[in-house]
Every structure is written in C-alpha cells, then in structure tokens.
Design an enzyme around this catalytic site. Structure first.
Site, short mmCIF file in Angstrom:
data_model
loop_
_atom_site.label_atom_id
_atom_site.label_comp_id
_atom_site.label_asym_id
_atom_site.label_seq_id
_atom_site.Cartn_x
_atom_site.Cartn_y
_atom_site.Cartn_z
N GLY A 12 0.79 -1.23 0.00
CA GLY A 12 0.00 0.00 0.00
C GLY A 12 0.82 1.28 0.00
O GLY A 12 0.34 2.32 0.46
N ASN A 14 1.58 2.97 -2.63
CA ASN A 14 0.88 3.90 -3.54
C ASN A 14 -0.34 4.51 -2.87
O ASN A 14 -0.63 5.69 -3.07
CB ASN A 14 0.50 3.19 -4.84
CG ASN A 14 1.67 3.12 -5.81
OD1 ASN A 14 2.06 4.12 -6.38
ND2 ASN A 14 2.22 1.93 -5.97
N ILE A 94 -10.07 -7.06 -12.95
CA ILE A 94 -11.36 -6.38 -12.78
C ILE A 94 -12.42 -7.07 -13.65
O ILE A 94 -12.20 -7.25 -14.86
CB ILE A 94 -11.24 -4.88 -13.14
CG1 ILE A 94 -10.22 -4.19 -12.23
CG2 ILE A 94 -12.59 -4.17 -13.05
CD1 ILE A 94 -10.51 -4.29 -10.74
N ASN A 108 -5.37 2.53 -13.26
CA ASN A 108 -4.42 1.56 -12.72
C ASN A 108 -3.01 2.14 -12.83
O ASN A 108 -2.72 2.89 -13.76
CB ASN A 108 -4.50 0.27 -13.55
CG ASN A 108 -3.53 -0.80 -13.07
OD1 ASN A 108 -3.42 -1.07 -11.88
ND2 ASN A 108 -2.81 -1.40 -14.00
N HIS A 110 0.82 0.91 -13.40
CA HIS A 110 1.62 -0.25 -13.81
C HIS A 110 3.10 0.13 -13.78
O HIS A 110 3.46 1.18 -14.33
CB HIS A 110 1.20 -0.73 -15.20
CG HIS A 110 1.97 -1.94 -15.63
ND1 HIS A 110 1.67 -3.20 -15.16
CD2 HIS A 110 3.06 -2.08 -16.43
CE1 HIS A 110 2.53 -4.07 -15.68
NE2 HIS A 110 3.38 -3.41 -16.44
N ASP A 151 -3.84 -4.16 -19.13
CA ASP A 151 -2.90 -3.03 -19.30
C ASP A 151 -3.05 -2.37 -20.68
O ASP A 151 -2.07 -1.91 -21.27
CB ASP A 151 -1.45 -3.49 -19.10
CG ASP A 151 -1.19 -4.05 -17.71
OD1 ASP A 151 -1.86 -3.60 -16.77
OD2 ASP A 151 -0.33 -4.94 -17.58
N GLU A 181 6.13 6.11 -9.62
CA GLU A 181 4.77 5.76 -9.19
C GLU A 181 4.17 6.73 -8.18
O GLU A 181 3.04 7.18 -8.34
CB GLU A 181 4.75 4.35 -8.60
CG GLU A 181 5.06 3.27 -9.61
CD GLU A 181 4.94 1.88 -9.03
OE1 GLU A 181 3.92 1.57 -8.40
OE2 GLU A 181 5.88 1.08 -9.21
#
Ligand code: GRF
Length: 207
Positions: A12, A14, A94, A108, A110, A151, A181
């Site tokens: 977690g 991010n 998903i 998302n 990646h 993706d 990120e």
C-alpha cells in the site's frame, strides 16, 4: 469533490502516496471513501485504518467460484458508487461487468512504460525481473484507464526511470516507485479531480 475507492493487495505504498498527497494539498478536491483489499493481511488496510478510512475485504477465496466473486465485487462498487476507482497494486483482474459499469472511471498504475513489460504475467516484482533479464536501460511507470484488456486502456501519464547496471529486481522496483509511481498516480488523480483530462477517440487528452 471526487470520491474515490482505492483497491490494494499488499504494502500500500501507492495508497500512502495518495493519502499524503491529499493531506499536503498536492491532490485537491478528492476524498478517499473506502479502501478495498483482496488480502486480509495487506499492510494497506492498516494505512487506511490510520486515516479513519473504511477497509473492505473482497477476496475471491470467499466465494464458490469466480463468477460469484465478480458479481459480488461489482455489486459492492455499485453500492459504494465512487466517482473513480483507483487500482494501486491490486492483483485481481477487474470483472468485465465492472469495467462496463465504470467506463473511464477506473485507473491503474503499472510499473513499466506500457506497452513494454505489461500484460498477462507482468505484475509486481516480475515486471522488474523481466526488465533486467532483457537488459533494458530505461523503464518507468504508467497510469492508464482500465478497459477489458490487460494493461491496454488509454494512457494517462508515464514517467521514465533509468535502470542501473547493478540493479536487483527489488532495488529497481523501489526506484520506480520513488521516482515515478508515487508522483505519477497522485498527479493523475489530481488531474481527473480537477477536470484536466478527457478521453477522446480512445486517447487521453488534456483539456
Ligand atoms: C506497485 O509497484 C504497483 O505499480 C504494482 O504493484 C506494486 C504495489 O505496491 N502494480 P504498493 O502496494 O502500492 O506498495
């Protein structure tokens, strides 16, 4: 006010970057209404708790089959009705019905420069292992909208990170997080919350 649900599976960091960015005013006009995890032991759930954000466990393991989970997960999201669903290190695919219901409302992060090192089998540390195996000199991160593919949705933002000669997958993963990120995902959420981007003909444009 953009109401978001953040979906997580592990550490977690991010999620933490998003929470910090909201606290510091880097992301404006945004509220995290819930954190969803497929993993009861995810450290991300502690981070949510520390911020008084409800944590919701949605594990495929708790359902008789994948179709039952997909429906329950979609129903939960429809009930929460967020403006945006943020996948921040979420390792569950998903469900198609959810993608349809939340078209251009799921993003998302990646950890590579899509379309390199992405798709089926490219998740977590594996992405960085493949980058090193290939001897790539540049990698990075991508924030994109989620469509039915893996993706493959419209790209919102990308940031490049150099690969260093002595990198291990773990060292490279950390650098991609720190340099790309944790910056890119909060920026993208702020852009969406403040109406700065739109999807036109399948591509993201600044407006
Ligand atoms: C990140 O590298 C993310 O890009 C990837 O999984 C990792 C999750 O890390 N999909 P964290 O849970 O946010 O710390």
């Amino acid at each position: 006010m953009l109401k978001i649900v953040v979906c997580v599976s592990g550490g977690g960091t991010n999620l933490q970057a998003i929470l910090d960015a909201i606290d510091n005013g880097i992301i404006t006009n945004t509220q995290v209404m819930a954190v969803v995890s497929n993993n009861a032991g995810a450290k991300a759930l502690d981070r949510a708790k520390n911020h008084n954000i409800p944590g919701i466990l949605m594990s495929p393991k708790a359902y008789s089959d994948r179709a039952a989970f997909d429906q329950a997960f979609t129903d939960k999201m429809v009930e929460l009705n967020p403006d945006l669903i943020v996948l921040a290190g979420f390792l569950v695919k998903i469900p198609e019905q959810m993608v349809k219901k939340f078209s251009n409302r799921i993003v998302n992060i990646h950890p590579s420069l899509i379309p390199s090192f992405c798709g089926v089998g490219y998740y977590g540390l594996k992405v960085h292992e493949k980058v090193l195996e290939r001897g790539a000199k540049l990698t990075g991160a991508t924030v994109h909208f989620v469509n039915e593919g893996m993706d493959e949705g419209p790209i919102i933002a990308q940031k490049a990170v150099y690969v260093e000669q002595e990198d291990t997958p773990e060292v490279l993963q950390r650098r991609v997080m720190e340099e790309a990120e944790w910056i890119l995902l909060p920026q993208a959420i702020d852009d969406i919350a403040n109406g700065r981007i739109a999807v036109v003909d399948g591509k993201v444009r600044r407006v």
